[in-house]
Design an enzyme around this catalytic site. Structure first.
Site, short mmCIF file in Angstrom:
data_model
loop_
_atom_site.label_atom_id
_atom_site.label_comp_id
_atom_site.label_asym_id
_atom_site.label_seq_id
_atom_site.Cartn_x
_atom_site.Cartn_y
_atom_site.Cartn_z
N ASP A 76 -24.68 25.84 -6.56
CA ASP A 76 -23.75 24.74 -6.80
C ASP A 76 -22.48 24.83 -5.95
O ASP A 76 -21.56 24.03 -6.11
CB ASP A 76 -23.37 24.66 -8.28
CG ASP A 76 -22.63 25.90 -8.76
OD1 ASP A 76 -22.54 26.88 -7.98
OD2 ASP A 76 -22.15 25.91 -9.91
N HIS A 115 4.26 30.76 9.10
CA HIS A 115 4.86 29.51 9.59
C HIS A 115 6.33 29.40 9.18
O HIS A 115 7.15 28.86 9.92
CB HIS A 115 4.07 28.31 9.06
CG HIS A 115 4.48 27.01 9.65
ND1 HIS A 115 4.38 26.73 11.00
CD2 HIS A 115 5.01 25.90 9.08
CE1 HIS A 115 4.82 25.51 11.23
NE2 HIS A 115 5.22 24.98 10.08
N LYS A 164 13.23 16.67 20.30
CA LYS A 164 12.56 15.38 20.05
C LYS A 164 13.42 14.56 19.10
O LYS A 164 13.83 15.05 18.06
CB LYS A 164 11.18 15.60 19.43
CG LYS A 164 10.20 16.32 20.32
CD LYS A 164 8.86 16.46 19.63
CE LYS A 164 8.94 17.33 18.39
NZ LYS A 164 7.62 17.54 17.75
N THR A 212 -3.29 20.07 15.99
CA THR A 212 -3.93 18.99 16.75
C THR A 212 -3.55 19.02 18.22
O THR A 212 -4.11 18.29 19.03
CB THR A 212 -3.54 17.62 16.18
OG1 THR A 212 -2.12 17.45 16.30
CG2 THR A 212 -3.94 17.50 14.71
N ALA A 213 -2.59 19.87 18.56
CA ALA A 213 -2.10 20.06 19.94
C ALA A 213 -1.28 18.89 20.45
O ALA A 213 -0.89 18.86 21.62
CB ALA A 213 -3.26 20.35 20.91
#
Length: 313
Positions: free
Chosen positions: A37, A131, A193, A224-225
């Site tokens: 399962d 992180h 940015k 995601t680069a």
């Protein structure tokens, strides 16, 4: 050393094998699979009573399966009378959810995971390039966060780049990039940015003169680069001769490989905290370094009650 035993789940067995080779000990025998399962099943196939057990298990994709493997294995070792259990989590998943933004009804998932690992009886945790450093404070047990930068810096030095400059892809990564730049004795650049107006695309301001320079973007992970690829484009537009990226954790989810292949990034260099997918291995612009010697040394020091911080002085 005689009491040390190292085990692994299914997240990154290759890294675990490399670590035990560095330690000159065999990899522990544990069976980790699934019931019909989908529930995680685990069985320890050798005596661990009184042993100093290390479980090497990054919580990378499939994140939930790998996290549950770690939790269930830890419970099995605790019930089998291991004297101490250390979770070696080279890549700590859920680390990006470490705070509750204003007016947002969201979970602080990093704290939830910390509580899960503690309640199953794990005695201490070893991570690589968390992180957010403050995640260590979510645990009520000791957490050693070691750095992948020595591996990255050694490779940068081996490449003998000319006119080198280290660049942080955003303001949040300045401390990390500055440390690498200081180790290499080179200049530091920063990409700031900002969105000038609502519904307008982000504008990338380059702090530092990158004209004719070999620029190396430094970050803890590449997902995601998108950030790295946009940063590389901005640097090339400002006259950078070459742009490389060095990141510890190759998460590489979604369209990451496609983004890298279409970008102006000359090369992405990562470590093996996370195993590369077949597509990532086939990409000639991605190169992987071995972080096992650093992890193995940290494991040895923990087992021998030696200083971890002394590794990075």
């Amino acid at each position: 050393m005689s009491k040390m035993m190292v085990f692994t789940g299914n997240a990154n067995p290759d890294l675990a094998r490399r670590v035990v080779r560095q330690l000159h000990i065999p990899l522990g025998d544990v069976s980790v699979g699934k019931f019909s399962d989908g529930e995680i099943s685990t069985e320890i196939n050798e005596n661990v009573r009184g042993k100093d057990v290390f479980i090497i298990q990054p919580t990378c994709a499939p994140t939930n399966d790998n996290l549950m493997e770690l939790v269930v294995m830890a419970d099995a070792f605790r019930r089998s009378s291991a004297s101490r259990i250390t979770a070696v989590i080279p890549y700590f998943g859920y680390a990006r959810q470490d705070r509750r933004p204003r007016s947002a009804r969201v979970a602080i998932s990093a704290k939830v995971v910390a509580d899960m690992l503690t309640v199953v009886g794990i005695d201490r945790v070893l991570t690589v390039d968390l992180h957010a450093d403050q995640i260590q404070g979510f645990f009520d047990i000791p957490v050693d966060n070691i750095y992948g930068s020595p591996v990255l810096v050694d490779d940068i030095e081996d490449q003998r780049f000319e006119n080198l400059m280290i660049v942080s892809p955003d303001i949040g990564g300045v401390v990390r990039a500055r440390a690498v730049a200081k180790s290499l004795g080179v200049d530091l650049g920063i990409i700031d940015k900002r969105r000038e107006k609502a519904n307008h695309s982000e504008v990338m301001h380059i702090i530092g003169d990158v004209e004719g320079r070999t620029c190396i973007l430094v970050d803890d992970m590449v997902d995601t680069a998108g950030t790295l690829c946009h940063a590389a484009k901005a640097l090339k537009e400002h006259g950078a001769a070459k742009v490389y990226a060095y990141c510890t954790h190759p998460v590489l989810s979604g369209r990451a490989i496609e983004n890298i292949e279409k970008s102006v990034l000359d090369e992405l260099v990562v470590t093996n905290t996370v195993p590369l997918s077949a597509a990532a291995q086939a990409c000639d612009r991605i190169r992987q370094l071995d972080i096992a010697p650093v992890v193995a040394e940290a494991v040895r020091r923990i087992s021998n009650e030696e200083s971890i911080s002394a590794m990075f002085r």
